[in-house]
Design a protein around this motif. Structure first.
Motif, PDB file in Angstrom:
ATOM      1  N   ALA A  68       0.864  -1.214  -0.103  1.00 36.43           N
ATOM      2  CA  ALA A  68       0.236  -0.094   0.129  1.00 36.43           C
ATOM      3  C   ALA A  68       0.966   1.273  -0.086  1.00 36.43           C
ATOM      4  N   ALA A  69       1.954   1.190   0.802  1.00 35.77           N
ATOM      5  CA  ALA A  69       2.790   2.187   0.820  1.00 35.77           C
ATOM      6  C   ALA A  69       3.515   2.664  -0.651  1.00 35.77           C
ATOM      7  N   LYS A  70       3.900   1.538  -1.319  1.00 31.63           N
ATOM      8  CA  LYS A  70       4.531   1.651  -2.605  1.00 31.63           C
ATOM      9  C   LYS A  70       3.416   2.309  -3.687  1.00 31.63           C
ATOM     10  N   ILE A  71       2.185   1.975  -3.434  1.00 30.81           N
ATOM     11  CA  ILE A  71       1.217   2.493  -4.199  1.00 30.81           C
ATOM     12  C   ILE A  71       1.193   3.802  -3.962  1.00 30.81           C
ATOM     13  N   GLY A  72       0.884   4.111  -2.771  1.00 32.47           N
ATOM     14  CA  GLY A  72       0.937   5.587  -2.177  1.00 32.47           C
ATOM     15  C   GLY A  72       1.976   6.328  -2.990  1.00 32.47           C
ATOM     16  N   GLN A  73       3.253   5.902  -3.103  1.00 31.50           N
ATOM     17  CA  GLN A  73       4.420   6.860  -3.520  1.00 31.50           C
ATOM     18  C   GLN A  73       4.133   6.722  -4.875  1.00 31.50           C
ATOM     19  N   TYR A  74       3.435   5.725  -5.503  1.00 36.37           N
ATOM     20  CA  TYR A  74       3.288   5.868  -6.947  1.00 36.37           C
ATOM     21  C   TYR A  74       2.367   6.943  -7.386  1.00 36.37           C
ATOM     22  N   LYS A  75       1.450   6.668  -6.528  1.00 32.47           N
ATOM     23  CA  LYS A  75       0.142   7.819  -6.602  1.00 32.47           C
ATOM     24  C   LYS A  75       0.467   9.166  -6.731  1.00 32.47           C
ATOM     25  N   GLN A 100      -8.704   1.271   6.114  1.00 29.89           N
ATOM     26  CA  GLN A 100      -8.474   2.597   6.737  1.00 29.89           C
ATOM     27  C   GLN A 100      -7.123   2.731   7.067  1.00 29.89           C
ATOM     28  N   GLU A 101      -6.247   1.652   7.408  1.00 32.42           N
ATOM     29  CA  GLU A 101      -4.899   1.628   7.702  1.00 32.42           C
ATOM     30  C   GLU A 101      -3.987   2.078   6.453  1.00 32.42           C
ATOM     31  N   SER A 102      -4.432   1.504   5.477  1.00 29.39           N
ATOM     32  CA  SER A 102      -3.808   1.581   4.143  1.00 29.39           C
ATOM     33  C   SER A 102      -3.768   2.934   3.704  1.00 29.39           C
ATOM     34  N   ILE A 103      -5.237   3.514   3.811  1.00 33.30           N
ATOM     35  CA  ILE A 103      -5.102   5.114   3.691  1.00 33.30           C
ATOM     36  C   ILE A 103      -4.625   5.981   4.512  1.00 33.30           C
ATOM     37  N   ARG A 104      -4.629   5.719   5.691  1.00 33.00           N
ATOM     38  CA  ARG A 104      -3.679   6.612   6.790  1.00 33.00           C
ATOM     39  C   ARG A 104      -1.996   6.480   6.095  1.00 33.00           C
ATOM     40  N   ILE A 105      -1.654   5.226   5.906  1.00 32.90           N
ATOM     41  CA  ILE A 105      -0.058   5.228   5.637  1.00 32.90           C
ATOM     42  C   ILE A 105      -0.071   6.039   4.176  1.00 32.90           C
ATOM     43  N   GLN A 106      -0.866   5.759   3.158  1.00 34.89           N
ATOM     44  CA  GLN A 106      -0.984   6.722   1.972  1.00 34.89           C
ATOM     45  C   GLN A 106      -1.081   8.341   2.317  1.00 34.89           C
ATOM     46  N   THR A 107      -1.866   8.509   3.054  1.00 37.16           N
ATOM     47  CA  THR A 107      -1.991  10.055   3.544  1.00 37.16           C
ATOM     48  C   THR A 107      -0.627  10.485   3.882  1.00 37.16           C
ATOM     49  N   ASP A 108       0.047   9.607   4.774  1.00 36.11           N
ATOM     50  CA  ASP A 108       1.265  10.138   5.413  1.00 36.11           C
ATOM     51  C   ASP A 108       2.176  10.570   4.382  1.00 36.11           C
ATOM     52  N   ILE A 109       2.243   9.380   3.234  1.00 33.72           N
ATOM     53  CA  ILE A 109       3.256   9.625   2.180  1.00 33.72           C
ATOM     54  C   ILE A 109       2.797  10.879   1.263  1.00 33.72           C
ATOM     55  N   MET A 110       1.419  11.292   1.020  1.00 32.83           N
ATOM     56  CA  MET A 110       1.253  12.188   0.069  1.00 32.83           C
ATOM     57  C   MET A 110       1.449  13.468   0.981  1.00 32.83           C
TER      58      MET A 110
END
Ligand code: PEP
Ligand code: MN
Length: 362
Positions: free
Chosen positions: A300-307, A350-360
């Protein structure tokens, strides 16, 4: 071939005592000051009976700190003099045994790397012939029950009767939660084949992380192990070896306070054995669940980075709808209720979203 060991108690007072045998002290001896300051606080807990410190350290790669060697024997003697704690260290060669006997140590142990090699074990056994110092044998690195038994037999045949085993977990390529997989069925099998042999669990080398030490300590007591070896250091973060897994003496005191000594549940041994087996299965599944969720979050974090790199929003409603429907159906087909599946997926999402939000926002 059956297991025939002639065993005497390592220490009558201890083995009849209510509290398990507790061995603690630093992974490595570093200085007299470090040993003394650690030992004084350990002694204050009133529960530690043996002080440990490695003097000859078997390191995986050359160039790492290989131990202070024989001069640490004097520091160990000083610890005993000042605190009254019994003293112990690891031996791997005949020369180490001779030096420890000369220094009058109260106990020695054989490390996991040494147990793996029958030539070394035989050398240590020969050096021990005719002495009655208590000896603890750590399990070998690899999950080979016969190798562990073989080492215990070699030492026992040299006339050492005050013999015990240390369970420190096993190397496992696939293990992500622990430094060494506990594989509890192996020490349990040792106990079944030789109930007289005390087994000391080493939660420090099993977990590799100080936060998990209380969990494995409690597990060991619940499985009726006879004692614990827990690495401690006056300032763990700056320890010269195994710094992530050592605890301060104050943290050890807290662990001791929180450990529950349960009375044996039920008198029926068949019931207990079966219950233990099932609980171990549950433990294994829980470990797997945690491992898998953690791997999922990394993706999920990798996807966040990619997004982020492509300036795409985090939440895509149709993707989430699709996940939810498909997974709920899969869960239901496997006997998991609709409401459980929904709640679980929502939590993970929810946890995936939290991780991705942090990355954003980083
Ligand atoms: C130790 O006790 O510090 C040690 C080296 O442990 P093991 O032999 O279990 O790796
Ligand atoms: Mn260590």
């Amino acid at each position: 071939m059956g297991l025939e060991l002639k065993i005497e108690n390592i220490d009558n007072n201890l083995q009849n005592a209510k509290w398990p045998i507790l061995i603690s002290g630093p992974c490595s001896a570093e200085s007299e000051q470090q040993m003394l300051s650690t030992a004084i606080q350990l002694a204050e807990t009133g529960k530690v009976s043996y002080f440990r410190a490695g003097l000859w350290k078997p390191r995986t790669r050359p160039g790492a700190f290989e131990g202070v060697g024989a001069k640490g024997l004097e520091w160990l003697k000083k610890v005993r003099e000042v605190t009254g704690l019994k003293i112990s260290t690891e031996v791997a060669r005949a020369e180490h045994v001779e030096l420890c006997l000369e220094a009058g140590l109260d106990m020695i142990w054989i490390g996991a790397r040494t147990t793996t090699n029958p030539f070394s074990i035989q050398e240590v056994a020969d050096a021990l012939r005719g002495t009655d110092i208590p000896v603890l044998v750590k399990n070998p690195l690899n999950p080979d029950f016969q190798l562990w038994i073989g080492a215990l037999e070699r030492i026992n045949r040299a006339g050492v009767k005050k013999l015990g085993a240390i369970h420190r977990g096993f190397s496992n390529y696939d293990e992500k939660v622990f430094r060494n997989s506990p594989m509890w069925d192996i020490p349990i099998e040792l106990k079944r084949q030789c109930p007289e042999i005390p087994i000391i669990t080493d939660p420090s080398h099993i977990t590799g992380k100080r936060e998990l030490v209380p969990f494995i300590s409690q597990k060991a007591l619940d499985l009726n192990m006879d004692g614990l070896m827990i690495e401690s250091h006056i300032n763990p973060d700056i320890a010269w070896s195994d710094n992530a897994q050592q605890v301060t003496p104050a943290a050890l005191a807290q662990i001791i306070k929180e450990l529950v000594l349960r009375k044996n549940e039920g008198d029926n041994p068949a019931f207990k054995t079966q219950l233990e087996k099932l609980r171990l299965e549950i433990d294994q599944y829980d470990n797997d669940i945690i491992k898998i969720i953690s791997a999922r979050m990394n993706v999920a974090a990798k996807i966040g980075q990619y997004k982020r790199d492509n300036e795409v929003t985090i939440l895509q409603m149709n993707r989430w709808e699709q996940i939810l429907n498909q997974r709920v159906a899969l869960g239901e087909a496997m006997g998991l209720s609709n409401s459980f599946m929904k709640r679980m997926l929502q939590l993970v999402h929810q946890e995936s979203i939290r991780i991705q939000t942090d990355i954003m926002n980083a």
